[in-house]
Design a protein around this motif. Sequence first.
Motif, PDB file in Angstrom:
ATOM      1  N   GLU A 149      31.917  26.541 -42.865  1.00 22.00           N
ATOM      2  CA  GLU A 149      32.388  25.277 -43.439  1.00 22.00           C
ATOM      3  C   GLU A 149      32.842  24.283 -42.381  1.00 22.00           C
ATOM      4  O   GLU A 149      32.718  23.089 -42.555  1.00 22.00           O
ATOM      5  CB  GLU A 149      33.547  25.544 -44.413  1.00 22.00           C
ATOM      6  N   ASP A 150      33.399  24.809 -41.275  1.00 24.98           N
ATOM      7  CA  ASP A 150      33.980  23.922 -40.275  1.00 24.98           C
ATOM      8  C   ASP A 150      33.888  24.578 -38.898  1.00 24.98           C
ATOM      9  O   ASP A 150      34.866  25.125 -38.395  1.00 24.98           O
ATOM     10  CB  ASP A 150      35.449  23.632 -40.666  1.00 24.98           C
ATOM     11  N   ALA A 151      32.683  24.524 -38.314  1.00 27.49           N
ATOM     12  CA  ALA A 151      32.453  25.196 -37.033  1.00 27.49           C
ATOM     13  C   ALA A 151      33.388  24.636 -35.955  1.00 27.49           C
ATOM     14  O   ALA A 151      33.864  25.371 -35.091  1.00 27.49           O
ATOM     15  CB  ALA A 151      30.999  25.043 -36.615  1.00 27.49           C
ATOM     16  N   ARG A 152      33.684  23.333 -36.031  1.00 26.38           N
ATOM     17  CA  ARG A 152      34.548  22.722 -35.019  1.00 26.38           C
ATOM     18  C   ARG A 152      35.967  23.277 -35.089  1.00 26.38           C
ATOM     19  O   ARG A 152      36.557  23.656 -34.085  1.00 26.38           O
ATOM     20  CB  ARG A 152      34.551  21.209 -35.224  1.00 26.38           C
ATOM     21  N   GLY A 153      36.501  23.343 -36.294  1.00 27.41           N
ATOM     22  CA  GLY A 153      37.844  23.901 -36.491  1.00 27.41           C
ATOM     23  C   GLY A 153      37.888  25.370 -36.102  1.00 27.41           C
ATOM     24  O   GLY A 153      38.844  25.840 -35.484  1.00 27.41           O
ATOM     25  N   PHE A 154      36.825  26.093 -36.461  1.00 26.62           N
ATOM     26  CA  PHE A 154      36.742  27.501 -36.125  1.00 26.62           C
ATOM     27  C   PHE A 154      36.794  27.690 -34.613  1.00 26.62           C
ATOM     28  O   PHE A 154      37.559  28.491 -34.086  1.00 26.62           O
ATOM     29  CB  PHE A 154      35.436  28.096 -36.682  1.00 26.62           C
ATOM     30  N   TRP A 155      35.985  26.906 -33.889  1.00 22.56           N
ATOM     31  CA  TRP A 155      35.923  27.064 -32.431  1.00 22.56           C
ATOM     32  C   TRP A 155      37.193  26.583 -31.737  1.00 22.56           C
ATOM     33  O   TRP A 155      37.540  27.065 -30.670  1.00 22.56           O
ATOM     34  CB  TRP A 155      34.681  26.367 -31.862  1.00 22.56           C
ATOM     35  N   ARG A 156      37.898  25.624 -32.357  1.00 26.72           N
ATOM     36  CA  ARG A 156      39.151  25.160 -31.767  1.00 26.72           C
ATOM     37  C   ARG A 156      40.120  26.345 -31.662  1.00 26.72           C
ATOM     38  O   ARG A 156      40.816  26.528 -30.679  1.00 26.72           O
ATOM     39  CB  ARG A 156      39.761  24.052 -32.636  1.00 26.72           C
ATOM     40  N   PHE A 157      40.125  27.155 -32.719  1.00 28.51           N
ATOM     41  CA  PHE A 157      40.972  28.346 -32.714  1.00 28.51           C
ATOM     42  C   PHE A 157      40.356  29.461 -31.856  1.00 28.51           C
ATOM     43  O   PHE A 157      41.021  30.065 -31.013  1.00 28.51           O
ATOM     44  CB  PHE A 157      41.158  28.846 -34.147  1.00 28.51           C
ATOM     45  N   TYR A 158      39.056  29.693 -32.074  1.00 29.11           N
ATOM     46  CA  TYR A 158      38.463  30.884 -31.472  1.00 29.11           C
ATOM     47  C   TYR A 158      38.312  30.776 -29.961  1.00 29.11           C
ATOM     48  O   TYR A 158      38.312  31.772 -29.245  1.00 29.11           O
ATOM     49  CB  TYR A 158      37.111  31.205 -32.123  1.00 29.11           C
ATOM     50  N   SER A 159      38.186  29.544 -29.444  1.00 29.80           N
ATOM     51  CA  SER A 159      38.029  29.382 -27.999  1.00 29.80           C
ATOM     52  C   SER A 159      39.260  29.910 -27.256  1.00 29.80           C
ATOM     53  O   SER A 159      39.146  30.516 -26.193  1.00 29.80           O
ATOM     54  CB  SER A 159      37.786  27.914 -27.648  1.00 29.80           C
ATOM     55  N   GLN A 160      40.450  29.710 -27.853  1.00 36.47           N
ATOM     56  CA  GLN A 160      41.673  30.244 -27.221  1.00 36.47           C
ATOM     57  C   GLN A 160      41.632  31.759 -27.178  1.00 36.47           C
ATOM     58  O   GLN A 160      41.997  32.393 -26.201  1.00 36.47           O
ATOM     59  CB  GLN A 160      42.907  29.865 -28.038  1.00 36.47           C
ATOM     60  N   ARG A 161      41.166  32.323 -28.283  1.00 34.58           N
ATOM     61  CA  ARG A 161      41.134  33.780 -28.378  1.00 34.58           C
ATOM     62  C   ARG A 161      40.146  34.343 -27.345  1.00 34.58           C
ATOM     63  O   ARG A 161      40.441  35.307 -26.642  1.00 34.58           O
ATOM     64  CB  ARG A 161      40.704  34.160 -29.797  1.00 34.58           C
ATOM     65  N   LEU A 162      38.966  33.702 -27.257  1.00 31.86           N
ATOM     66  CA  LEU A 162      37.946  34.185 -26.318  1.00 31.86           C
ATOM     67  C   LEU A 162      38.430  34.108 -24.878  1.00 31.86           C
ATOM     68  O   LEU A 162      38.218  35.027 -24.091  1.00 31.86           O
ATOM     69  CB  LEU A 162      36.674  33.349 -26.441  1.00 31.86           C
ATOM     70  N   SER A 163      39.080  32.988 -24.521  1.00 27.06           N
ATOM     71  CA  SER A 163      39.466  32.855 -23.115  1.00 27.06           C
ATOM     72  C   SER A 163      40.572  33.850 -22.780  1.00 27.06           C
ATOM     73  O   SER A 163      40.606  34.404 -21.688  1.00 27.06           O
ATOM     74  CB  SER A 163      39.857  31.419 -22.778  1.00 27.06           C
ATOM     75  N   ARG A 164      41.462  34.117 -23.733  1.00 27.46           N
ATOM     76  CA  ARG A 164      42.480  35.145 -23.482  1.00 27.46           C
ATOM     77  C   ARG A 164      41.863  36.516 -23.309  1.00 27.46           C
ATOM     78  O   ARG A 164      42.192  37.259 -22.391  1.00 27.46           O
ATOM     79  CB  ARG A 164      43.432  35.232 -24.660  1.00 27.46           C
ATOM     80  N   LEU A 165      40.975  36.874 -24.230  1.00 23.63           N
ATOM     81  CA  LEU A 165      40.386  38.222 -24.206  1.00 23.63           C
ATOM     82  C   LEU A 165      39.485  38.417 -22.995  1.00 23.63           C
ATOM     83  O   LEU A 165      39.344  39.526 -22.493  1.00 23.63           O
ATOM     84  CB  LEU A 165      39.582  38.470 -25.482  1.00 23.63           C
ATOM     85  N   GLY A 166      38.879  37.329 -22.544  1.00 24.15           N
ATOM     86  CA  GLY A 166      37.965  37.450 -21.410  1.00 24.15           C
ATOM     87  C   GLY A 166      38.670  37.747 -20.107  1.00 24.15           C
ATOM     88  O   GLY A 166      38.068  38.230 -19.153  1.00 24.15           O
TER      89      GLY A 166
END
Length: 258
Positions: free
Chosen positions: A65-82
Amino acid sequence: MTLSPESLERVERLGRLLEESAFTVVLTGAGISTASGIPDFRTPGTGLWEKADPAKVAALDAFREDARGFWRFYSQRLSRLGNVEPNPAHVALACLERGGRIHGLITQNIDRLHSKAGSGEVAEVHGSIDRAECLACGDDYPYDRVMDDLSAGIEVPCCDCGEALKPGVTLFGEDLPPDALRTAVGWARSAELLIVAGSSLRVWPVAGLPEMTLNAGGRLAVLNAEATPYDAEAVLVERSPLEDFLPVVAERLGCSQA
Ligand SMILES: [Zn+2]
């Protein structure tokens, strides 16, 4: 931390169980990665998930529904986990695999830490941040490409076909990766010994894997800080931290950490 005399006794017992087993499988959950600084999102009040309901934010519907909103949140998670590194528990399991003591590793974790530690036979039943995939054309891209896009200011990493990429992590409302699941079920059924490490065995279908091992005549060992529904059926239950316990087990079996 030094292990108690009781825990050292269980090191001996687990060592013997590993020696007796011709096919040993390990099933890991969030508890093995907490010592790497990754909070279990089911623990309230921890980090990134504090203000967000994972069932809403990390959901397939939210992505669609909202790829932009999803990535706004998920990008933080990815960079932390990486940026996190394996801890001594991951390293010990990789050593035990190299030493021929462990034949397969099933994980609910998406953090790639088993692979980073050197484990080879890994079934990631909730996917992994290692890849991102295009739901339209099926192409996939490595973690680094996604992070490069994000750090270049691209809000939604996209496939070459133009569609938004989805992290290779199983989102809420999404099926588990069938290949990894098939591998996990096959291993659980063949295991003479299944060692649960850092999972409370409450999330299906992974919670059903120990039952498969037990039904096929295999043995179960539970290494988890909290009680699990299978403790009564396990031949061994250990509560001490995995990063303290597993390296001693590996050492007892002569697996070098190098
Ligand atoms: Zn595509």
